[in-house]
Design a protein around this motif. Structure first.
Motif, PDB file in Angstrom:
ATOM      1  N   ALA A  39      -1.050  11.226  -6.294  1.00 23.34           N
ATOM      2  CA  ALA A  39       0.052  10.109  -6.171  1.00 23.34           C
ATOM      3  C   ALA A  39       1.244  10.385  -7.178  1.00 23.34           C
ATOM      4  O   ALA A  39       0.662  10.819  -8.334  1.00 23.34           O
TER       5      ALA A  39
ATOM      6  N   ASP B  95       2.219   4.852  -6.853  1.00 19.56           N
ATOM      7  CA  ASP B  95       1.588   4.228  -5.537  1.00 19.56           C
ATOM      8  C   ASP B  95       1.532   2.732  -5.933  1.00 19.56           C
ATOM      9  O   ASP B  95       1.872   2.468  -7.049  1.00 19.56           O
ATOM     10  N   GLY B  96       0.857   1.978  -5.018  1.00 16.20           N
ATOM     11  CA  GLY B  96       0.780   0.688  -5.105  1.00 16.20           C
ATOM     12  C   GLY B  96      -0.142   0.335  -6.094  1.00 16.20           C
ATOM     13  O   GLY B  96      -0.390  -0.982  -6.498  1.00 16.20           O
ATOM     14  N   MET B  97      -0.992   1.182  -6.600  1.00 19.09           N
ATOM     15  CA  MET B  97      -1.919   0.706  -7.920  1.00 19.09           C
ATOM     16  C   MET B  97      -1.280   0.593  -8.960  1.00 19.09           C
ATOM     17  O   MET B  97      -1.673  -0.237  -9.913  1.00 19.09           O
ATOM     18  N   ALA B  98      -0.162   1.515  -9.099  1.00 19.79           N
ATOM     19  CA  ALA B  98       0.904   1.294 -10.542  1.00 19.79           C
ATOM     20  C   ALA B  98       1.544   0.446 -10.319  1.00 19.79           C
ATOM     21  O   ALA B  98       1.835  -0.440 -11.418  1.00 19.79           O
TER      22      ALA B  98
ATOM     23  N   ASN C  39      -3.259   6.703 -12.874  1.00 19.47           N
ATOM     24  CA  ASN C  39      -2.293   5.852 -12.144  1.00 19.47           C
ATOM     25  C   ASN C  39      -2.676   4.485 -11.918  1.00 19.47           C
ATOM     26  O   ASN C  39      -2.030   3.693 -11.103  1.00 19.47           O
ATOM     27  N   TYR C  40      -3.836   3.795 -12.822  1.00 21.91           N
ATOM     28  CA  TYR C  40      -3.968   2.423 -12.867  1.00 21.91           C
ATOM     29  C   TYR C  40      -3.383   1.886 -14.040  1.00 21.91           C
ATOM     30  O   TYR C  40      -3.450   2.624 -15.327  1.00 21.91           O
ATOM     31  N   PRO C  41      -2.830   0.837 -14.189  1.00 20.08           N
ATOM     32  CA  PRO C  41      -2.369   0.024 -15.214  1.00 20.08           C
ATOM     33  C   PRO C  41      -3.358  -0.012 -16.158  1.00 20.08           C
ATOM     34  O   PRO C  41      -4.623  -0.128 -15.931  1.00 20.08           O
TER      35      PRO C  41
ATOM     36  N   ILE D 122      -1.875  -6.987   1.394  1.00 19.51           N
ATOM     37  CA  ILE D 122      -2.912  -7.190   0.541  1.00 19.51           C
ATOM     38  C   ILE D 122      -2.654  -6.550  -0.847  1.00 19.51           C
ATOM     39  O   ILE D 122      -2.638  -5.086  -0.802  1.00 19.51           O
ATOM     40  N   LEU D 123      -2.615  -6.902  -1.874  1.00 17.06           N
ATOM     41  CA  LEU D 123      -2.153  -6.456  -3.103  1.00 17.06           C
ATOM     42  C   LEU D 123      -3.092  -5.590  -3.819  1.00 17.06           C
ATOM     43  O   LEU D 123      -2.522  -4.583  -4.386  1.00 17.06           O
TER      44      LEU D 123
ATOM     45  N   SER E  23      -0.738  -4.932   5.064  1.00 19.78           N
ATOM     46  CA  SER E  23       0.096  -4.317   4.027  1.00 19.78           C
ATOM     47  C   SER E  23       0.402  -5.220   2.941  1.00 19.78           C
ATOM     48  O   SER E  23       0.778  -4.602   1.842  1.00 19.78           O
TER      49      SER E  23
ATOM     50  N   GLN F 135       2.398  -2.958  -8.312  1.00 20.94           N
ATOM     51  CA  GLN F 135       1.736  -3.825  -7.159  1.00 20.94           C
ATOM     52  C   GLN F 135       2.985  -4.137  -6.687  1.00 20.94           C
ATOM     53  O   GLN F 135       3.371  -4.815  -6.857  1.00 20.94           O
TER      54      GLN F 135
ATOM     55  N   ARG G   1      -2.491  -7.507 -10.024  1.00 14.19           N
ATOM     56  CA  ARG G   1      -2.592  -6.668 -11.135  1.00 14.19           C
ATOM     57  C   ARG G   1      -1.465  -6.869 -12.115  1.00 14.19           C
ATOM     58  O   ARG G   1      -0.773  -7.927 -11.976  1.00 14.19           O
ATOM     59  N   MET G   2      -1.875  -6.587 -13.324  1.00 13.57           N
ATOM     60  CA  MET G   2      -0.851  -6.983 -14.498  1.00 13.57           C
ATOM     61  C   MET G   2      -1.081  -8.085 -15.327  1.00 13.57           C
ATOM     62  O   MET G   2      -0.434  -8.499 -16.149  1.00 13.57           O
TER      63      MET G   2
ATOM     64  N   HIS H  49       0.797  -1.324   0.149  1.00 12.61           N
ATOM     65  CA  HIS H  49       0.042   0.004   0.066  1.00 12.61           C
ATOM     66  C   HIS H  49       0.931   1.229  -0.012  1.00 12.61           C
ATOM     67  O   HIS H  49       0.277   2.239   0.195  1.00 12.61           O
TER      68      HIS H  49
ATOM     69  N   CYS I 132      -4.475  -3.415  -2.191  1.00 14.03           N
ATOM     70  CA  CYS I 132      -4.717  -2.163  -1.034  1.00 14.03           C
ATOM     71  C   CYS I 132      -5.892  -2.015  -0.381  1.00 14.03           C
ATOM     72  O   CYS I 132      -6.668  -1.042  -0.134  1.00 14.03           O
TER      73      CYS I 132
ATOM     74  N   ASP J 201      -5.985  -2.795 -16.108  1.00 14.46           N
ATOM     75  CA  ASP J 201      -7.246  -2.572 -15.137  1.00 14.46           C
ATOM     76  C   ASP J 201      -8.203  -2.008 -15.846  1.00 14.46           C
ATOM     77  O   ASP J 201      -9.271  -2.168 -15.546  1.00 14.46           O
TER      78      ASP J 201
END
Lengths: 486, 550
Positions: A158, A161-164, B183-185, B350-351, B348, A166, B199-200, A143, B353, B188
């Protein structure tokens, strides 16, 4: 009919939204507000210092500048319009703002003693802050994220961050003197890499070599942008079953070196890679000196007091990329029986600020850790009494104009590190720091499950193509750094 | 009742029984990595993301997985709902295929429940009548995409097969990818946020299932009796073989161990371990904890495979799953800061989030025991907004700042009396020393002493065992010394050259006789079955001399 409706609406909006205090009792005490903004000094144009009042059903706050301009706030907490607040602070630069708080509790209005907020003559023109938000974990960091915050508003976004990316742990974003176009970030774990971005160009380096003990870790830029000073740390952590102290972080070994950023080469200097532990190297404002911390080797099972770091300096020739040869101990840990860490020179060359703890290389977990400042003109040192508390103060950094600094402190809940900003004048005198403003501070900080970590100012917004960066991280392509002897 | 309803009823019952009686651990696994909050802010933060409504709805449903039967009913309901919504009056089995595929795909524990929920919502959207205003689909399609994400394609391919509408969707997805959600791949954005935990990567099963939803609506198979039976057999085969293949693996054994540890089903855990020869740090941790909690440690400790100190208290290994039983062991041992640490780290880890109700509960409790009531309150405030942790949170909140109430709390009273408060250094490698230190400070903590002594035995460290053992006799007497300890002490005496008659009196004659028999058997034939399956197969002597695994 229409006119009647408009009148009704006007009256409704006016009288229903703002309840003015009636039958007010006067209390000769300061209101219990969160955050404690009483007597703080702020730069003009900072985000509004909204606050909550403890044990209140409703608050009615009137703030008045020295110039007579006023702002009103009424509701569950004191919140001010950003533009009006900015206007007020700019009009009262160098003066003060009087805050008058009236609180309704159990149906009774009470007016407390007024307090002041001082507006400094020194500006804070940086865009904002960058920092790492880190959950309270020890081994996993899915996170984790590096964020940037506009300090003139409440906007946060951000950087990475952990979204990008992982599940990857990232070390802190380190810019060169608050410059958003020149920064480095280290990613740890199986996809480890050191990202260096300069002027929109990005490169990912593999900094572990056969000649060094670890990846490059704690970083500091040379003012020219041609070099970065690094320490390489074999970090270990041990845990305690204790109601107060949970953890101690220490090094098994550590060295310091300088990276030639243009040539992707590590400059190895024997005097910085001894059997002693060298850590936290930083360049002086003119780039001619390297300050760093050093300790005799220690083991945690032995005497913890052995984990004491002295402050040392050596010269650096940026033309030749040469470290040394002269080394000078500025503060001897054995003499003062304290440990010096996190040295940070101000960019105007006046000061060197650092943490002082009883022992430790990672003072964030040491409640006795305080900030001290050395006046580089005469090498005198004094603690920042206005800033220090009975909790850990650590990870400080200066603003571009060196008149402000940001630091971590655990003083609010003794668990999470939060950000405070303080003013420092040309003589090294500080003002009472203020907690990073939030729109509704009690709600924001009361629901925060993260710690702020390694804050720094950024003059402009950091622009990083997160997706491209993530692709590069996962591609595994890295530039292997070379080494050269000093 | 028409054929479709009969099939639906049978399918629902089968699905319910599967999750309620065969795989309740699946429900627990999914529930423990989220924490649905009844708050407007929680809904709002979901609605700000493409597909967020499906995620929110799925999380709402997954909270019911906390209870096995309500969870099984929810899963059965969603899968059956998908079947019922697939409009194919001509072929019921084709309409059943997507539900069956999701059932099989669910064996991949990283499949999030968001996916079946999004399929369900997408199929529900196809029931909206837009015939009167055809252009409204240009608005509805982006809206559905924003609400449910990737599964909008099921809607589009079933209801809006039109180039311009498809282009509208593609354009909108790119808009979302590059303007609103940067900011998301990309994967997703196009394949669904929180459809898959990692993810990915998106498994082919997701696409296969989505395609099957579309095809199911168009498949036309003549109604012939032999075809009916053939389809029936085909569907059953896919289900049975798929489920066996996807669910029958070691990972699910660990998930089961974690599930039993989480809910304190110690006897079930031991029964499961007896049937399955579990060999791993993770399993050993759960089994040893179950033995301790049922007062069968040390008597049965060598009935099961052991893994050194990591089989008692594992070291952390960077995932949200790896240390569930260890965290529980620390909890019952009174290692409060370790409870915090392991739960923080699992939280922490938990992938995607998310916060975990399970971990938040333990963290809040640990902070209360550390008298950090203000911080505990922060966690309790979240738990109070949940359905299944709310009552616990309210009870815990009632104890804040009141040490007397905490001491009277049945959950915490024992732990408070067992815990060490001042500076014990946690060490996995010196586990025995740490636990002995804990016991010496809290002699009531018998579990710590048993863990310490078993640690020495598991590590074949007889010197340490002999050193610590007097603590056992001092505090608990010599009347009822577990046979395993007697065996170990005898063996240590034997190695030290003591004659049987000079050995301590607490070593029973039976144990001495057993050892003589063991010794004789060993000299005659070390490969005798008496060591592997017979009388001595669970003895310390056999473990010490034969078992190589650690």
């Amino acid at each position: 009919m229409k006119k009647f409706l408009y009148l009704f609406l006007f009256c409704f909006l006016t009288f229903s939204c703002t309840e003015s205090p009636e039958n007010v009792q006067i209390v000769d005490a300061l209101p219990e507000i969160f955050p404690d903004y009483e007597g703080v000094t702020v730069p003009a144009g900072i985000a509004p210092l909204n606050f909550n009042v403890k044990n209140s059903e409703k608050v009615y706050v009137e703030i008045t500048g020295d110039d007579g301009s006023k702002l009103l706030s009424s509701g569950s907490y004191a919140g001010f319009d950003i533009e009006e607040w900015h206007d007020l602070t700019f009009k009262n630069t160098g003066g003060k703002i009087t805050v008058s708080v009236t609180v309704k509790n159990n149906g009774v209005w009470k007016k407390y003693r007024d307090f002041f907020i001082y507006v400094s003559k020194d500006s804070l023109n940086d865009y904002g802050l960058t920092y790492r938000l880190i959950p309270p974990g020890y081994e996993t960091f899915a996170h984790i994220g590096i964020f940037q915050r506009d300090i003139h508003t409440f906007d946060e976004e951000a950087v990475i961050d952990g979204m990008a990316i992982q599940g990857e742990c990232m070390n802190c974003h380190v810019p060169n003197r608050c410059n958003p176009n020149q920064f480095q970030v280290h990613i740890r774990g199986k996809n480890s890499a050191t990202l260096i971005q300069q002027g929109g160009k990005r490169k990912l380096l593999q900094t572990a070599t056969d000649s060094t003990i670890a990846n490059c870790m704690y970083a500091y830029w040379h003012p020219t942008g041609k070099y970065i000073a690094y320490s390489l740390n074999l970090i270990h952590q041990t845990f305690f079953e204790d109601t107060v102290k949970y953890i101690e972080v220490f090094d098994m070994a550590s060295d310091a070196l300088v990276m030639d950023v243009e040539k992707n080469e590590l400059i190895l200097c024997e005097s910085l890679m001894t059997k002693d532990f060298e850590s936290y190297p930083v360049f002086s404002a003119d780039g001619k000196t390297i300050y760093y911390c050093t300790s005799k080797p220690y083991v945690l099972d032995g005497d913890l007091n052995a984990m004491r770091y002295s402050l040392v300096k050596t010269s650096f020739d940026a033309e030749k990329g040469k470290i040394g040869p002269d080394f000078d101990t500025l503060v001897n840990a054995e003499e003062i029986k304290k440990s010096i860490t996190h040295p940070r020179p101000s960019y105007d060359g006046r000061f060197l600020m650092f943490c002082v703890a009883d022992y430790s290389v990672f003072p964030i977990h040491h409640k006795e850790s305080d900030l001290y400042v050395m006046n580089l003109a005469d090498s005198t040192i004094h603690p920042l009494k206005e800033v220090n508390s009975d909790c850990a103060e650590t990870f400080h950094n200066f603003s571009t104009n060196s008149r402000w600094f940001v630091f971590n402190s655990r003083r609010i809940d003794k668990i999470n590190n939060l950000l405070f900003i303080s003013h420092i004048d040309e003589n090294g005198n500080c003002t009472k720091p203020f907690l990073l403003p939030q729109k509704n501070p009690a709600e924001f900080y009361g629901n925060l499950f993260f710690s702020y970590n390694v804050p720094d100012f950024t003059s402009e917004k950091v622009d990083l193509d997160i997706r491209a960066f993530a692709r590069e991280i996962y591609s595994g392509e890295r530039i292997q750094v070379g080494v050269r002897r000093n | 009742m028409d054929k479709k309803r009969i099939i639906a009823a049978v399918f629902a019952v089968l699905a319910f029984c599967f999750w309620a009686f065969m795989r309740p651990e699946w429900l627990s696994y999914h529930e423990q990595y989220q924490m649905f909050l009844f708050s407007f802010d929680y809904l709002k933060e979901h609605l700000l993301l493409p597909g967020g409504f499906a995620v929110w709805t799925a999380e709402f449903l997954v909270q019911f997985f906390y209870n096995t039967f309500s969870g099984a009913a929810v899963v059965a309901g969603v899968l059956t709902g998908i079947f019922l919504l697939l409009k194919n009056n001509e072929n019921q089995f084709a309409a059943l295929l997507p539900s069956v595929l999701i059932w099989v795909y669910s064996g991949d524990e990283s499949m999030m429940f968001t996916f079946p929920v999004a399929v369900l919502l997408s199929l529900a959207a196809t029931k909206i009548n837009t015939d009167k205003i055809p252009w409204i689909q240009f608005l509805i399609i982006p809206l559905i995409y924003w609400l449910i994400g990737y599964c909008v394609w099921i809607y589009v391919l079933l209801r809006a097969r039109n180039v311009f509408k498809i282009l509208t969707l593609v354009f909108f997805q790119f808009f979302v990818a590059y303007v609103t959600t940067r900011n998301y791949p990309l994967i997703d954005i196009f394949c669904g946020i929180d459809y898959y935990r990692l993810r990915m990567e998106i498994p082919v099963w997701q696409h296969l299932t989505a395609v099957s939803c579309v095809l199911a609506a168009f498949v036309k198979i003549p109604e012939k009796k032999w075809l009916f039976y053939t389809q029936c057999a085909a569907i059953l085969s896919v289900l049975v073989f798929g489920v066996i293949k996807k669910y029958d693996n070691l990972r699910y054994d660990y998930i089961k161990v974690d599930y039993f540890s989480r809910f304190g089903k110690w006897e079930s855990l031991l029964k499961f371990a007896e049937k399955n020869n579990l060999k791993s740090d993770f399993a050993s941790t759960g089994i040893n904890l179950a033995l301790a909690m049922t007062n069968q440690m040390p008597d049965r400790v060598f009935e099961f495979s052991q893994s050194g100190n990591n089989g008692l208290i594992s070291q952390f290994d960077y995932t949200c799953f790896s240390c569930g039983p260890t965290a529980e062991a620390c909890y019952y041992l009174g290692l409060n800061n370790s409870v915090l640490r392991y739960n923080f780290d699992m939280q922490s880890g938990i992938l995607n989030c998310k916060n975990s109700g399970r971990f938040f509960k333990r963290i809040a409790g640990a902070y209360i025991l550390n008298r950090r009531y203000d911080v505990a309150q922060r966690y309790l405030n979240k738990l109070k907004k949940t359905l299944f942790y709310r009552s616990w949170a309210l009870q815990a909140e009632d104890c804040l700042y009141d040490e007397e109430k905490i001491r009277q709390n049945p959950e915490w009273a024992g732990i408070l009396s067992q815990r060490f408060e001042n500076g014990l250094n946690f060490s996995n490698s010196d586990l025995d020393k740490m636990l002995i230190c804990l016991f010496e400070n809290r002699p009531i903590n018998r579990m710590a002493l048993n863990y310490a002594l078993c640690s020495t035995l598991i590590n074949r460290n007889l010197g340490a065992f002999v050193k610590y053992f007097p603590l056992y006799t001092k505090h608990f007497g010599t009347a009822e010394i577990p046979e395993i300890y007697q065996q170990a002490f005898l063996y240590a005496c034997f190695q030290g050259g003591y004659a049987f008659e000079n050995m301590p009196k607490f070593i029973s004659e039976k144990v001495k006789d057993d050892f003589r028999e063991f010794d004789r058997a060993y000299l005659i034939n070390p490969k005798s079955k008496v060591f592997t399956t017979g009388k001595f197969s669970k003895s310390f002597w056999k473990y010490c001399l034969f078992d190589t695994r650690q």
